[in-house]
Design a protein around this motif. Structure first.
Motif, mmCIF file in Angstrom:
data_model
loop_
_atom_site.group_PDB
_atom_site.id
_atom_site.type_symbol
_atom_site.label_atom_id
_atom_site.label_comp_id
_atom_site.label_asym_id
_atom_site.label_seq_id
_atom_site.Cartn_x
_atom_site.Cartn_y
_atom_site.Cartn_z
ATOM 1 N N SER A 25 47.786 52.914 1.563
ATOM 2 C CA SER A 25 47.609 52.158 2.806
ATOM 3 C C SER A 25 47.094 53.019 3.952
ATOM 4 N N ILE A 26 47.379 54.313 3.922
ATOM 5 C CA ILE A 26 46.889 55.210 4.977
ATOM 6 C C ILE A 26 46.185 56.387 4.309
ATOM 7 N N SER A 61 43.699 52.867 8.133
ATOM 8 C CA SER A 61 45.017 52.245 8.030
ATOM 9 C C SER A 61 44.854 50.788 7.605
ATOM 10 N N VAL A 95 46.608 46.999 7.017
ATOM 11 C CA VAL A 95 47.718 46.157 7.479
ATOM 12 C C VAL A 95 47.589 44.780 6.852
ATOM 13 N N ILE A 122 49.662 47.749 15.208
ATOM 14 C CA ILE A 122 50.531 48.098 14.078
ATOM 15 C C ILE A 122 49.872 49.185 13.226
ATOM 16 N N ALA A 123 48.555 49.062 13.014
ATOM 17 C CA ALA A 123 47.818 50.074 12.246
ATOM 18 C C ALA A 123 47.880 51.435 12.934
ATOM 19 N N GLU A 154 50.248 52.512 15.004
ATOM 20 C CA GLU A 154 51.614 53.038 14.930
ATOM 21 C C GLU A 154 51.908 53.626 13.553
ATOM 22 N N ARG A 155 51.424 52.970 12.514
ATOM 23 C CA ARG A 155 51.667 53.475 11.158
ATOM 24 C C ARG A 155 50.932 54.792 10.922
ATOM 25 N N ASP A 207 52.934 57.430 12.631
ATOM 26 C CA ASP A 207 54.129 57.773 11.849
ATOM 27 C C ASP A 207 53.790 58.767 10.741
ATOM 28 N N LYS A 208 52.622 58.585 10.158
ATOM 29 C CA LYS A 208 52.202 59.440 9.045
ATOM 30 C C LYS A 208 51.858 60.852 9.522
ATOM 31 N N TYR A 263 53.427 54.423 20.923
ATOM 32 C CA TYR A 263 54.686 53.678 20.838
ATOM 33 C C TYR A 263 55.065 53.039 22.175
#
Length: 197
Positions: free
Chosen positions: A38-39, A67, A69, A102-103, A105-106, A109-110, A162
């Motif tokens: 996904s990423i 990314s 989603v 959302i993409a 943020e993910r 996170d990675k 965020y």
């Protein structure tokens, strides 16, 4: 052909993608993207014109991540307590964040040591939407010595994705309009007492 002419040509191809010559190539790529992770970190941006317009530079300290989603609305676990049927509401829920945010943020996170600069759309199929996210290493010498991008190394910009400080975040928060007509969303929805607690 000059670089500006090249970027213009790429931009025109992406504007009318289904009629362009690259449509079959993009479609073929999306089949591969769907079955991959996904990423994914990329060597080069898929849309060089869009990446450059949003601040990407081809030097150390910048990376591009694709990314993926899931499309559509969201749902939540079924409430087991007593409710009227209309208050159950566990599917067909509208997200409060855009898929683009959302993409971002993910991707953040990675790569926790990097900050999100911006992102752009690269495609969608029946199940997913795909975005490419530009990430910047805030502690890299190339970044904090570059006067155009060194602002992202300052402490107030830590974790900006965020806190809704990217372009996608501003749009979700209703801050894209000017002062007039957006008084209910400024400085934030919560501070105006309009967020359900």
């Amino acid at each position: 052909m000059s670089s500006s002419g090249l970027y213009q040509a790429v931009r025109e191809e992406w504007k009318s993608l289904k009629k362009s010559e690259i449509y079959d190539l993009v479609k073929k790529r999306m089949i591969e993207w769907r079955h991959g992770p996904s990423i994914v970190r990329l060597e080069h941006p898929t849309r060089i014109d869009r990446a450059r317009a949003l601040g990407f530079k081809s030097k150390d300290g910048f990376i591009v991540v694709r990314s993926r989603v899931r499309r559509g609305g969201s749902n939540r676990e079924k409430i087991m307590g007593g409710r009227r049927p209309r208050r159950m509401a566990y599917n067909k829920l509208t997200r409060k964040k855009s898929l683009k945010l959302i993409a971002e943020e993910r991707a953040a996170d990675k790569y926790p040591n990097m900050e999100v600069l911006n992102s752009y759309y690269v495609g969608e199929d029946g199940l997913y939407k795909y975005f490419e996210v530009i990430l910047v290493d805030r502690s890299h010498p190339n970044i904090f010595n570059d006067p155009h991008i060194s602002w992202i190394s300052e402490p107030q910009n830590t974790g900006r994705v965020y806190r809704g400080l990217t372009s996608a975040g501003y749009k979700v928060r209703g801050l894209r309009t000017g002062r007039k007509g957006s008084s209910k969303s400024r400085p934030s929805i919560r501070s105006n007492g309009r967020l359900r607690r």
